[in-house]
Design an enzyme around this catalytic site. Structure first.
Site, PDB file in Angstrom:
ATOM      1  N   HIS A 224      -7.762   9.421  -1.897  1.00 22.88           N
ATOM      2  CA  HIS A 224      -7.235   9.368  -0.491  1.00 22.88           C
ATOM      3  C   HIS A 224      -8.055  10.092   0.460  1.00 22.88           C
ATOM      4  O   HIS A 224      -8.040   9.406   1.775  1.00 22.88           O
ATOM      5  CB  HIS A 224      -5.834  10.109  -0.639  1.00 22.88           C
TER       6      HIS A 224
ATOM      7  N   ASP B 179       1.009  -1.245  -0.017  1.00 24.60           N
ATOM      8  CA  ASP B 179       0.076   0.044   0.086  1.00 24.60           C
ATOM      9  C   ASP B 179       0.862   1.097  -0.131  1.00 24.60           C
ATOM     10  O   ASP B 179       1.550   1.443   1.015  1.00 24.60           O
ATOM     11  CB  ASP B 179      -0.734  -0.015   1.311  1.00 24.60           C
TER      12      ASP B 179
ATOM     13  N   TYR C 151       2.929   9.974  -0.703  1.00 25.61           N
ATOM     14  CA  TYR C 151       4.085   9.142   0.445  1.00 25.61           C
ATOM     15  C   TYR C 151       5.319   9.599  -0.352  1.00 25.61           C
ATOM     16  O   TYR C 151       6.396   9.522   0.234  1.00 25.61           O
ATOM     17  CB  TYR C 151       3.945   7.950   0.374  1.00 25.61           C
TER      18      TYR C 151
ATOM     19  N   LYS D 235      -3.051   5.975  -4.304  1.00 26.41           N
ATOM     20  CA  LYS D 235      -3.980   6.632  -4.072  1.00 26.41           C
ATOM     21  C   LYS D 235      -3.931   8.161  -4.824  1.00 26.41           C
ATOM     22  O   LYS D 235      -2.719   8.449  -4.750  1.00 26.41           O
ATOM     23  CB  LYS D 235      -3.989   6.905  -2.493  1.00 26.41           C
TER      24      LYS D 235
HETATM   25  P1  NDP Z   1       1.049   1.284  12.000  1.00 24.59           P
HETATM   26  O1  NDP Z   1      -0.445   1.386  12.870  1.00 24.59           O
HETATM   27  O2  NDP Z   1       1.157   0.432  10.971  1.00 24.59           O
HETATM   28  O3  NDP Z   1       2.140   1.360  12.761  1.00 24.59           O
HETATM   29  C1  NDP Z   1       3.774   1.752  12.397  1.00 24.59           C
HETATM   30  C2  NDP Z   1       4.328   2.056  13.498  1.00 24.59           C
HETATM   31  O4  NDP Z   1       4.729   0.751  14.353  1.00 24.59           O
HETATM   32  C3  NDP Z   1       5.915   2.053  13.130  1.00 24.59           C
HETATM   33  O5  NDP Z   1       6.344   3.046  14.028  1.00 24.59           O
HETATM   34  C4  NDP Z   1       6.512   0.765  13.260  1.00 24.59           C
HETATM   35  O6  NDP Z   1       7.875   1.096  13.660  1.00 24.59           O
HETATM   36  C5  NDP Z   1       5.754   0.222  14.494  1.00 24.59           C
HETATM   37  N1  NDP Z   1       5.769  -1.071  14.553  1.00 24.59           N
HETATM   38  C6  NDP Z   1       5.346  -1.931  13.649  1.00 24.59           C
HETATM   39  N2  NDP Z   1       5.360  -3.086  13.822  1.00 24.59           N
HETATM   40  C7  NDP Z   1       5.561  -3.213  15.171  1.00 24.59           C
HETATM   41  C8  NDP Z   1       5.874  -4.175  16.030  1.00 24.59           C
HETATM   42  N3  NDP Z   1       5.760  -5.764  15.586  1.00 24.59           N
HETATM   43  N4  NDP Z   1       6.152  -3.965  17.299  1.00 24.59           N
HETATM   44  C9  NDP Z   1       6.253  -2.637  17.550  1.00 24.59           C
HETATM   45  N5  NDP Z   1       6.057  -1.739  16.832  1.00 24.59           N
HETATM   46  C10 NDP Z   1       5.814  -1.935  15.493  1.00 24.59           C
HETATM   47  O7  NDP Z   1       0.947   2.843  11.215  1.00 24.59           O
HETATM   48  P2  NDP Z   1       1.099   3.590   9.983  1.00 24.59           P
HETATM   49  O8  NDP Z   1       0.452   5.069  10.105  1.00 24.59           O
HETATM   50  O9  NDP Z   1       2.126   3.286   9.147  1.00 24.59           O
HETATM   51  O10 NDP Z   1      -0.225   2.909   9.027  1.00 24.59           O
HETATM   52  C11 NDP Z   1       0.025   1.634   8.284  1.00 24.59           C
HETATM   53  C12 NDP Z   1      -0.389   2.059   6.782  1.00 24.59           C
HETATM   54  O11 NDP Z   1      -1.685   2.624   6.550  1.00 24.59           O
HETATM   55  C13 NDP Z   1       0.834   2.948   6.267  1.00 24.59           C
HETATM   56  O12 NDP Z   1       2.036   2.663   6.031  1.00 24.59           O
HETATM   57  C14 NDP Z   1      -0.203   3.491   5.106  1.00 24.59           C
HETATM   58  O13 NDP Z   1       0.287   2.599   3.777  1.00 24.59           O
HETATM   59  C15 NDP Z   1      -1.646   3.311   5.428  1.00 24.59           C
HETATM   60  N6  NDP Z   1      -2.007   4.579   5.768  1.00 24.59           N
HETATM   61  C16 NDP Z   1      -3.036   5.412   5.148  1.00 24.59           C
HETATM   62  C17 NDP Z   1      -3.669   6.532   5.364  1.00 24.59           C
HETATM   63  C18 NDP Z   1      -4.798   7.049   4.675  1.00 24.59           C
HETATM   64  O14 NDP Z   1      -4.972   8.042   4.857  1.00 24.59           O
HETATM   65  N7  NDP Z   1      -5.271   6.366   3.780  1.00 24.59           N
HETATM   66  C19 NDP Z   1      -2.972   7.147   6.454  1.00 24.59           C
HETATM   67  C20 NDP Z   1      -1.892   6.525   7.335  1.00 24.59           C
HETATM   68  C21 NDP Z   1      -1.552   5.509   7.030  1.00 24.59           C
HETATM   69  P3  NDP Z   1       9.199   0.845  12.705  1.00 24.59           P
HETATM   70  O15 NDP Z   1       8.852   1.023  11.161  1.00 24.59           O
HETATM   71  O16 NDP Z   1      10.426   1.434  13.034  1.00 24.59           O
HETATM   72  O17 NDP Z   1       9.553  -0.793  12.865  1.00 24.59           O
END
Ligand code: NDP
Length: 261
Positions: free
Chosen positions: A95, A32, A37, A62
């Site tokens: 989006h 995704d 981005y 998006k």
């Molecule tokens: P997430 O809820 O997926 O959380 C990501 C965070 O959690 C990062 O800081 C990551 O750290 C940490 N993390 C991941 N796995 C673990 C684990 N196993 N244990 C502990 N910490 C963990 O947040 P996102 O906001 O990135 O959402 C996911 C996806 O949703 C985005 O990447 C995007 O593709 C989508 N999105 C869409 C939006 C929209 O408006 N349509 C808005 C926001 C997001 P690290 O990377 O350092 O491991």
């Protein structure tokens, strides 16, 4: 569409190729991204380097708010496909509705044409509230395949999930881990201890058992791997209810009614 995919929000383009390569090697088959981005090129490089047949990876991107309207989406999808190095995406989403104007409705009709032209195998929306879905439905054309919304134990977003279900739209959860904010919740850590898995695995399993599509993001190889490993255990009804009760209407991102970019 795979129910568990990989998100790349906030991953710089230079780091995205490696993160997506790690994810594809771990077994993810859904990625995704979004034009805003700034990392569609990194996703495209990883897809090309993987050598995987195109039809084995589900790719979502998006349309950004500045490209809402009747004609801008046609150039926006071409630019995204060029950056991704693809002929078509599997899912193209609006989006955000940015609902102070009706440009999102014009954009939806453009997305229908983009799908008809074969540049998107399916089309959907993101951050659409029930009232926005009702207005799309009233156009009388295609119903979005997916509504990607903020959804996690601290924001169960029941009204939106119910509206999606009523219209036959798949619910996809963004920030499924609340960007880490729910991983210390007692209901989550208790279940993690009981099943011998991580807190993140518990939260992802909770989503899957609710029928949500999830796209956790990580740039940490060990987390990328374990986040995908959520099928070997099952939460019982009392664990599901305890995690449901974490809901406090807490958003990590903006409210769709008022966000205009
Ligand atoms: P997430 O809820 O997926 O959380 C990501 C965070 O959690 C990062 O800081 C990551 O750290 C940490 N993390 C991941 N796995 C673990 C684990 N196993 N244990 C502990 N910490 C963990 O947040 P996102 O906001 O990135 O959402 C996911 C996806 O949703 C985005 O990447 C995007 O593709 C989508 N999105 C869409 C939006 C929209 O408006 N349509 C808005 C926001 C997001 P690290 O990377 O350092 O491991």
């Amino acid at each position: 569409m795979p129910q568990l995919g990989f998100g790349v929000y906030q991953v710089p383009d230079d780091d995205t190729q490696r993160a997506v390569e790690v994810a594809l090697e771990a077994g993810y088959r859904s990625i995704d991204t979004a034009a805003v981005y700034g990392n569609e090129r990194g996703v495209g490089r990883a897809l090309a380097a993987s050598g995987l047949p195109r039809n084995e990876v589900f790719v979502t991107t998006k349309l950004w708010i500045t490209d809402l309207g009747p004609t801008a989406p046609y150039d926006a999808i071409d630019a995204s496909l060029d950056r991704l190095g693809l002929d078509a995406v599997d899912l193209y989403l609006i989006h955000w509705p940015a609902p102070s104007t009706d440009a999102y409705l014009d954009a939806w009709q453009a997305l229908e044409s983009i799908a008809a032209d074969g540049k998107a195998r399916s089309v959907g929306v993101s951050n659409f509230l029930p009232e926005h879905l009702d207005r799309v439905e009233a156009l009388g054309g295609t119903i979005p395949a997916v509504n990607q919304i903020e959804l996690h134990p601290a924001l169960t977003n029941r009204d939106s999930v119910e509206a999606n279900r009523r219209l036959g739209i798949a619910t996809e959860a963004w920030s499924p881990l609340a960007q880490g904010a729910v991983l210390g919740e007692p209901a989550v850590t208790a279940a993690a201890a009981a099943h011998g898995v991580s807190a993140a695995q518990i939260v992802l399993r909770w989503h899957l058992q609710h029928g949500n599509v999830v796209i956790p993001k990580s740039v940490t190889p060990a987390r990328i791997a374990t986040n995908l490993d959520v099928l070997a255990f099952e939460l019982d009804p009392s664990e599901m209810t305890a995690i449901d009760a974490i809901d406090r209407g807490a958003r990590t991102g903006p409210h769709p009614a008022t966000f205009h970019g």
